[in-house]
Motif scaffolding. Structure first.
Motif, short mmCIF file in Angstrom:
data_model
loop_
_atom_site.label_atom_id
_atom_site.label_comp_id
_atom_site.label_asym_id
_atom_site.label_seq_id
_atom_site.Cartn_x
_atom_site.Cartn_y
_atom_site.Cartn_z
N LEU A 158 0.83 -1.20 0.00
CA LEU A 158 0.00 0.00 0.00
C LEU A 158 0.86 1.25 0.00
CD1 LEU A 158 -2.67 -1.01 2.66
CD2 LEU A 158 -2.97 -0.91 0.19
N PRO A 159 0.39 2.32 -0.66
CA PRO A 159 1.16 3.57 -0.60
C PRO A 159 1.19 4.11 0.83
CG PRO A 159 -0.95 3.90 -1.71
CD PRO A 159 -0.82 2.43 -1.42
N ILE A 160 2.27 4.79 1.16
CA ILE A 160 2.41 5.37 2.49
C ILE A 160 1.62 6.66 2.56
CG2 ILE A 160 4.03 6.38 4.14
CD1 ILE A 160 6.14 4.43 2.99
N LYS A 161 0.77 6.75 3.57
CA LYS A 161 -0.05 7.95 3.77
C LYS A 161 0.83 9.07 4.34
CE LYS A 161 -3.91 9.39 6.57
NZ LYS A 161 -5.00 8.97 7.41
N PRO A 162 0.72 10.29 3.79
CA PRO A 162 1.55 11.38 4.30
C PRO A 162 1.15 11.80 5.70
CG PRO A 162 0.01 12.20 2.66
CD PRO A 162 -0.14 10.71 2.69
N LYS A 163 2.09 12.44 6.38
CA LYS A 163 1.85 13.02 7.70
C LYS A 163 1.88 14.54 7.54
CE LYS A 163 4.19 9.26 10.17
NZ LYS A 163 3.86 8.28 9.21
N ALA A 164 1.37 15.27 8.51
CA ALA A 164 1.33 16.72 8.43
C ALA A 164 2.73 17.29 8.19
CB ALA A 164 0.71 17.30 9.69
N ALA A 165 3.75 16.68 8.78
CA ALA A 165 5.12 17.17 8.62
C ALA A 165 5.63 17.06 7.19
CB ALA A 165 6.05 16.42 9.57
N ASP A 166 4.94 16.27 6.36
CA ASP A 166 5.34 16.11 4.96
C ASP A 166 4.92 17.29 4.09
OD1 ASP A 166 6.38 13.60 5.58
OD2 ASP A 166 4.50 12.57 5.08
N PHE A 167 4.11 18.19 4.63
CA PHE A 167 3.58 19.31 3.87
C PHE A 167 4.24 20.62 4.29
CE2 PHE A 167 0.15 16.19 4.10
CZ PHE A 167 -0.18 16.05 2.76
N ASP A 168 4.38 21.55 3.33
CA ASP A 168 4.80 22.91 3.65
C ASP A 168 3.53 23.65 4.07
OD1 ASP A 168 5.66 25.51 3.84
OD2 ASP A 168 6.13 25.72 1.70
N LEU A 169 3.38 23.87 5.36
CA LEU A 169 2.15 24.46 5.90
C LEU A 169 2.18 25.98 5.91
CD1 LEU A 169 1.58 22.00 8.87
CD2 LEU A 169 0.57 21.93 6.58
N ASN A 193 -5.30 15.46 -0.40
CA ASN A 193 -5.33 15.26 1.04
C ASN A 193 -6.10 16.37 1.73
OD1 ASN A 193 -3.32 12.92 1.47
ND2 ASN A 193 -2.26 14.30 0.09
N ILE A 194 -6.69 16.03 2.85
CA ILE A 194 -7.44 16.99 3.66
C ILE A 194 -6.80 17.00 5.04
CG2 ILE A 194 -9.67 17.58 4.67
CD1 ILE A 194 -9.50 15.40 1.59
N LEU A 195 -6.47 18.18 5.52
CA LEU A 195 -5.87 18.34 6.84
C LEU A 195 -6.91 18.94 7.78
CD1 LEU A 195 -3.48 18.10 4.86
CD2 LEU A 195 -2.22 19.65 6.34
N MET A 196 -6.89 18.52 9.04
CA MET A 196 -7.84 19.01 10.03
C MET A 196 -7.09 19.32 11.32
SD MET A 196 -11.10 17.04 11.79
CE MET A 196 -12.10 16.94 10.32
N ARG A 197 -7.45 20.46 11.96
CA ARG A 197 -6.83 20.82 13.22
C ARG A 197 -7.82 21.56 14.10
NH1 ARG A 197 -2.92 25.99 11.67
NH2 ARG A 197 -4.63 27.44 11.25
N VAL A 250 -4.37 14.09 9.04
CA VAL A 250 -4.33 14.04 7.58
C VAL A 250 -5.25 12.92 7.12
CG1 VAL A 250 -2.88 13.71 5.54
CG2 VAL A 250 -1.94 14.87 7.56
N PHE A 251 -6.15 13.27 6.19
CA PHE A 251 -7.09 12.30 5.63
C PHE A 251 -6.85 12.18 4.13
CE2 PHE A 251 -9.21 14.18 9.28
CZ PHE A 251 -9.73 13.08 9.94
N THR A 252 -6.99 10.96 3.62
CA THR A 252 -7.02 10.77 2.17
C THR A 252 -8.41 11.18 1.70
OG1 THR A 252 -7.85 8.51 2.31
CG2 THR A 252 -5.43 8.80 2.32
N GLN A 253 -8.58 11.31 0.40
CA GLN A 253 -9.90 11.67 -0.13
C GLN A 253 -10.93 10.61 0.24
OE1 GLN A 253 -10.62 14.69 -1.90
NE2 GLN A 253 -12.62 14.01 -1.20
#
Length: 79
Positions: free
Chosen positions: A2-13, A39-43, A54-57
């Motif tokens: 399976l592909p590795i799901k990104p983490k928030a740290a993987d994004f330039d926020l 991806n959808i980010l929630m905080r 971090v959520f996938t679609q």
């Protein structure tokens, strides 16, 4: 594999545009979301340096469908 799901740290926020769940209304800790590609980010808007989910679609679609179906409605009973 399976592909590795990104983490928030993987994004330039630094340039992410967050949208509040309570736009135009005042509450202490609104939920904020951001859409980055697929991806959808929630905080917690009251803790901007806190955890970012971090959520996938597909995960987001399932969450929204559950919310629309009443899956998360509070019925006054402890669970």
């Amino acid at each position: 594999m399976l592909p590795i799901k990104p983490k928030a740290a993987d994004f330039d926020l630094s340039s992410v545009v967050w949208t509040s769940s309570e736009t135009g209304r005042t509450i202490e800790d609104p939920i904020e979301i951001a859409f980055i590609g697929e991806n959808i980010l929630m905080r917690n808007g009251g803790d901007k340096d806190g955890v970012i989910l971090v959520f996938t679609q597909a995960e987001w679609d399932a969450f929204v469908a559950g919310a629309l179906d009443g899956e998360f409605d509070y019925d006054g009973q402890d669970r």
